[in-house]
Enzyme design. Structure first.
Site, PDB file in Angstrom:
ATOM      1  N   GLU A  93      21.823  70.710  50.630  1.00  0.00           N
ATOM      2  CA  GLU A  93      21.132  71.226  51.804  1.00  0.00           C
ATOM      3  C   GLU A  93      20.951  72.736  51.687  1.00  0.00           C
ATOM      4  O   GLU A  93      21.808  73.445  51.163  1.00  0.00           O
ATOM      5  CB  GLU A  93      21.901  70.886  53.084  1.00  0.00           C
ATOM      6  CG  GLU A  93      21.896  69.399  53.389  1.00  0.00           C
ATOM      7  CD  GLU A  93      22.557  69.052  54.708  1.00  0.00           C
ATOM      8  OE1 GLU A  93      21.982  68.230  55.442  1.00  0.00           O
ATOM      9  OE2 GLU A  93      23.638  69.587  55.008  1.00  0.00           O
ATOM     10  N   CYS A 106      19.664  80.341  53.241  1.00  0.00           N
ATOM     11  CA  CYS A 106      21.052  80.030  52.884  1.00  0.00           C
ATOM     12  C   CYS A 106      21.024  78.963  51.797  1.00  0.00           C
ATOM     13  O   CYS A 106      20.536  77.848  52.013  1.00  0.00           O
ATOM     14  CB  CYS A 106      21.813  79.546  54.112  1.00  0.00           C
ATOM     15  SG  CYS A 106      23.543  79.138  53.787  1.00  0.00           S
ATOM     16  N   CYS A 113      32.058  70.440  47.177  1.00  0.00           N
ATOM     17  CA  CYS A 113      32.885  71.623  46.946  1.00  0.00           C
ATOM     18  C   CYS A 113      34.315  71.178  46.659  1.00  0.00           C
ATOM     19  O   CYS A 113      34.829  70.282  47.325  1.00  0.00           O
ATOM     20  CB  CYS A 113      32.861  72.545  48.167  1.00  0.00           C
ATOM     21  SG  CYS A 113      33.789  74.079  47.947  1.00  0.00           S
ATOM     22  N   CYS A 117      38.360  73.343  52.204  1.00  0.00           N
ATOM     23  CA  CYS A 117      38.747  74.133  53.375  1.00  0.00           C
ATOM     24  C   CYS A 117      38.753  73.229  54.605  1.00  0.00           C
ATOM     25  O   CYS A 117      37.835  72.420  54.794  1.00  0.00           O
ATOM     26  CB  CYS A 117      37.784  75.304  53.569  1.00  0.00           C
ATOM     27  SG  CYS A 117      37.843  76.519  52.225  1.00  0.00           S
ATOM     28  N   CYS A 120      35.582  72.990  57.024  1.00  0.00           N
ATOM     29  CA  CYS A 120      34.247  72.932  56.424  1.00  0.00           C
ATOM     30  C   CYS A 120      33.860  71.503  56.068  1.00  0.00           C
ATOM     31  O   CYS A 120      34.596  70.790  55.370  1.00  0.00           O
ATOM     32  CB  CYS A 120      34.214  73.807  55.172  1.00  0.00           C
ATOM     33  SG  CYS A 120      32.609  73.843  54.344  1.00  0.00           S
ATOM     34  N   CYS A 333      27.237  77.582  59.851  1.00  0.00           N
ATOM     35  CA  CYS A 333      28.309  77.851  58.892  1.00  0.00           C
ATOM     36  C   CYS A 333      29.366  76.748  58.946  1.00  0.00           C
ATOM     37  O   CYS A 333      29.924  76.443  59.992  1.00  0.00           O
ATOM     38  CB  CYS A 333      28.943  79.208  59.227  1.00  0.00           C
ATOM     39  SG  CYS A 333      30.262  79.689  58.117  1.00  0.00           S
TER      40      CYS A 333
END
Length: 343
Positions: A93, A106, A113, A117, A120, A333
């Site tokens: 994305e 962005c 990933c 985290c 996230c 975010c």
């Protein structure tokens, strides 16, 4: 013979391609300009190339390979989220954000990933693979072409940890900032890292001019390790030392990002710890109220946000509360997640 994707090729690589076709080096400069500045979709649009040469290139190369799978827009159209399908069937994305004259893209750097985290959504996907230089650069070209806009800023703050795909991300930045191509200035390109200390050191040693942002999110090791497992490997004292080295060597203003989470890192005591941590830095502090992805955490109330920022107002730093654009379309975010979004 496997087909070539010219998006992602730098000037030297394009020169080798042109030489293989028996063409002079200046043809590579022209091709670079057509691909990255004029954003052509087919080689037949290159009016200063002979028809024979256009046919030759068309027979062996593609201009990008991303497929738009879904476009989600906020009601005002100031934030739009692009879901792209890659050659291998995976998804990433990217987000377009407009704020008056500022147009920011962005960009994602990985499929998924590996850092996991806690706050996230991308971390919930796990890690699949790094993106190629072409896949990185094409996110920029595709969105600019599709929306007929010229981006003013690029942030590598999408899916993935950019410094775990260091070489490809920096090669992509070099293409994006090239004056004969997309031509977005180096200081308009920001790379955000969760704190991969060896790569920050490499970034400093190579004297890269792109802006650096460090995702901090806590001012003590215990809280940061709970939120960001990478802190176990590169704990806060080590991270802050390399941040000081960056400031000393580059004289550039460093950005620290702090996702504010209710009851976790938003208390006055947390603010005081963060103030102590940032004392002596010429920096920018981005406070980002948490964007919900599940029921584990929640956003702080407005009163808590206002109380948190008070200790920083007298400091010689730039502080902003970033009201994340795109939260209504899961594009803010920490919210990007593209594992199961195939239409």
């Amino acid at each position: 013979m496997e087909r070539i994707n010219v998006i992602g090729m730098n000037l030297e690589e394009l020169r080798r391609l042109m030489q293989s076709l028996g063409e002079a080096d200046y043809r590579a400069d022209q091709l670079f300009n057509w691909i990255y500045k004029k954003r052509i979709e087919t080689f037949y649009q290159m009016s200063n190339f002979s028809l024979l040469l256009r046919r030759k290139i068309t027979s062996l190369a593609d201009i990008g390979r991303l497929q738009l799978a879904r476009l989600t827009s906020s009601p005002s159209k100031t934030t739009q989220k692009f879901l792209f399908e890659l050659d291998d069937g995976h998804f990433i994305e990217s987000v377009y954000m407009k704020d008056r004259e500022r147009i920011t893209l962005c960009i994602s750097s990985q499929v998924g990933c590996p850092l996991n985290c806690a706050f996230c959504a991308t971390g919930k996907m796990g890690f699949v693979r790094n993106l190629s230089v072409g896949e990185l650069v094409e996110q920029v070209i595709f969105i600019q072409r599709y929306l007929n806009i010229d981006a003013t800023n690029i942030v590598f703050m999408g899916m993935g940890e950019p410094f775990l795909n260091y070489d490809n991300v920096l090669d992509a930045c070099d293409i994006i900032s090239h004056e004969n191509g997309i031509a977005i200035g180096k200081r308009k390109i920001t790379i955000s890292t969760a704190g991969v200390v060896p790569r920050i050191k490499q970034f400093i040693e190579e004297n890269r001019k792109y802006k650096l942002a460090i995702s901090l999110n806590a001012a003590d090791n215990e809280t940061r390790s709970r939120l960001m497992p990478i802190n176990e490997r590169y704990p806060l004292p080590q991270l802050m030392q390399v941040a000081r080295d960056y400031q000393s060597r580059t004289k550039a203003r460093l950005t620290f990002e702090y996702v504010l989470i209710k009851g976790v890192n938003d208390r006055i005591a947390d603010a005081r710890k963060l103030k102590d941590l940032l004392t002596g830095f010429q920096c920018k502090l981005n406070i980002i109220p948490y964007n919900s992805i599940d029921n584990e955490f929640s956003a702080p109330v407005e009163q808590s946000i206002n109380a948190f920022i008070q200790p920083f107002l007298a400091m010689n730093i730039v502080i902003s509360v970033r009201r994340s654009k795109g939260s209504d379309i899961q594009a803010a975010c920490g919210q990007l997640y593209a594992a199961t979004l195939k239409p």
